[in-house]
Structures are given as C-alpha cells and as structure tokens.
Design an enzyme around this catalytic site. Structure first.
Site, PDB file in Angstrom:
ATOM      1  N   HIS A 133      32.740  11.024  20.873  1.00 48.43           N
ATOM      2  CA  HIS A 133      33.287  11.867  19.813  1.00 48.43           C
ATOM      3  C   HIS A 133      33.920  13.115  20.416  1.00 48.43           C
ATOM      4  O   HIS A 133      33.790  13.386  21.608  1.00 48.43           O
ATOM      5  CB  HIS A 133      32.188  12.282  18.824  1.00 48.43           C
ATOM      6  CG  HIS A 133      31.782  11.204  17.883  1.00 48.43           C
ATOM      7  ND1 HIS A 133      30.891  10.210  18.229  1.00 48.43           N
ATOM      8  CD2 HIS A 133      32.155  10.936  16.605  1.00 48.43           C
ATOM      9  CE1 HIS A 133      30.720   9.396  17.193  1.00 48.43           C
ATOM     10  NE2 HIS A 133      31.475   9.815  16.200  1.00 48.43           N
ATOM     11  N   LYS A 137      31.367  18.054  18.265  1.00 48.11           N
ATOM     12  CA  LYS A 137      30.245  17.399  17.574  1.00 48.11           C
ATOM     13  C   LYS A 137      28.916  17.940  18.101  1.00 48.11           C
ATOM     14  O   LYS A 137      28.719  18.059  19.315  1.00 48.11           O
ATOM     15  CB  LYS A 137      30.325  15.883  17.753  1.00 48.11           C
ATOM     16  CG  LYS A 137      29.313  15.128  16.901  1.00 48.11           C
ATOM     17  CD  LYS A 137      29.624  13.647  16.841  1.00 48.11           C
ATOM     18  CE  LYS A 137      28.612  12.890  16.000  1.00 48.11           C
ATOM     19  NZ  LYS A 137      28.574  13.356  14.605  1.00 48.11           N
TER      20      LYS A 137
END
Length: 246
Positions: A133, A137
């Site tokens: 990600h 995050k």
C-alpha cells in the site's frame, strides 16, 4: 426522496471520493465531518452513514448508529477483536455492512481463498499473503490481507487466531512452522492496494492476486452498499452479501 448519506471522515481522500460517488448515484450528501466533528448530529440527519475514519472511533460510531437506528457502512480497517465485537453487538439493532474492502473483486478473492484453503491442506501447502500500500497507510497487515487470512483459515475449518499469524519475520527465525499463515506488508509511494495469496507445496505453487488502480473503486462499492443496506433487517453483513455472493 433521495437517500441521505452521511460521511464520517469526509476530509480525507476517501471522503472526497465518497461525496462524488454519492452525487453520481443520485443520492444526497446529508453531511460530512472529520474525526472531531459532531457525529451524533450527522447520524440524526442521515438515512445511512459511511465510516472511513480510524479503528479508534469504530466502537463509538457503532454505538451512535445503534442508538439512532441508522444503518452503518464501516470501511475502517485494523479493528481489534474487541472492537469487532462491539460492531457485531450494534448489528443486533441495525444493519451494518463491515468489509475489509469494498472492491467487488476483493470479495471474489475472499471466496476463492476460502475454497482454496479447504482444498489445499496446511500439512502440504503453506499459505502466504503479500500486500503493498501507499506510504501513508498506518496499519499492517492491511484489513484486506487479514480478511484473506481469515478466509483461508475458515476454509480449513478454523479461525485465523487458531491457526496463527506469522508477520514481519526477521533474523534467525528457524524453519517455517506447519499451519500458520504468513503475512508480508510492503509500503511505498502511492500504491492504492495490491494483494497476493500464495499456496506453496513441495512441487507446485498457486497464486491469486488483486490490484486496485484507483481508490474510487472503494467509494463506489461503499455507496452501493449504502443503497443495498436500506432494505435489510438488523444484522452484520459484508460485500459478499451486497454483490449477491452470500
């Protein structure tokens, strides 16, 4: 009358996309707040509320939803078992759609993961999950990765907590144990979301993957869930129910 949808977490990137998708779906934006806004007022003004905030607020928001009898779409990841239990308790009063991912393709991935977990015994096939990600995050492994692990464990007739989770291996760890599901979390740049599930035996490997190119897929799925949930009785649902796979 158009469906009135409220957004918890509107100031973030997902909140902005949700507002656009609400308008595109012909619904009305009842209001949107950040983490410090007036959540009780938002629930009172909405037919349904979408929450993409933070795990720390999930229990409070679930309680407000139940108290106001307002259906809840919960897309927050990283909830503990205790926080999930609170969400499940709220779902005894109202319909709640709680999903690790609102992308339809991820729901299909979960279904495949469960079937593969049932077909590929842990004594012969090690299950590993790799996800990547964007660098902003804050939780790892991702909620989708945990969802994949739970699907594999469910296919094997157990829970993820029972089979065990191996994450962040480092140093002299010794040989891999039989049974636990491995997780590796990568972070960098602005990757929206990539997940791969690998089953590896001595003589073969099977891999299934999903890649999101645009965060909008989650917003579109959440708004779809908001429309769907209005016709449902109290209960805890996820995206497989919304897309007709349950």
């Amino acid at each position: 009358m158009a469906l009135r949808i409220g957004i918890l977490g509107q100031s973030g990137r997902m909140g902005q996309l949700l507002a656009e998708e609400i308008a595109a779906a012909g619904a009305t934006l009842a209001g949107g707040i950040g983490r410090d806004g007036d959540a009780p007022a938002l629930f009172a003004a909405s037919d349904v509320v979408i929450d993409f905030t933070h795990a720390a607020t999930a229990e409070r928001h679930a309680g407000l939803a139940a108290a106001s009898k307002t259906p809840l779409i919960l897309g927050t990841s990283g909830l503990s078992l205790a926080q999930e239990a609170t969400v499940a308790e709220a779902a005894r009063t109202i319909p709640v759609v709680y999903a690790a991912s609102f992308a339809p393709g991820v729901s299909l991935l979960f279904a495949l993961a469960e079937r593969m977990g049932a077909a590929l015994p842990p004594e012969q096939y090690d299950a590993e999950i790799v996800e990547m990600h964007h660098r902003q995050k804050v939780d790892a492994p991702s909620g989708t990765a945990i969802g994949l692990g739970r699907a594999v464990a469910r296919g094997r007739g157990r829970t993820l907590e029972e089979v065990g989770l191996e994450s962040g291996r480092d140093g002299h760890t010794g040989p891999r144990a039989t049974g636990p599901i491995g997780f590796a979390a990568l972070r960098g740049g602005q990757v929206v979301g990539e997940h791969s599930l690998l089953f590896t035996a001595g003589s073969e490997q099977i891999t299934i993957s999903h890649r999101s190119f645009d965060r909008r897929v989650y917003a579109t799925g959440a708004v779809r869930a908001a429309h769907w949930v209005m016709a449902q009785p109290p209960g805890l649902y996820d995206m497989k129910h919304v897309i007709g796979m349950a």
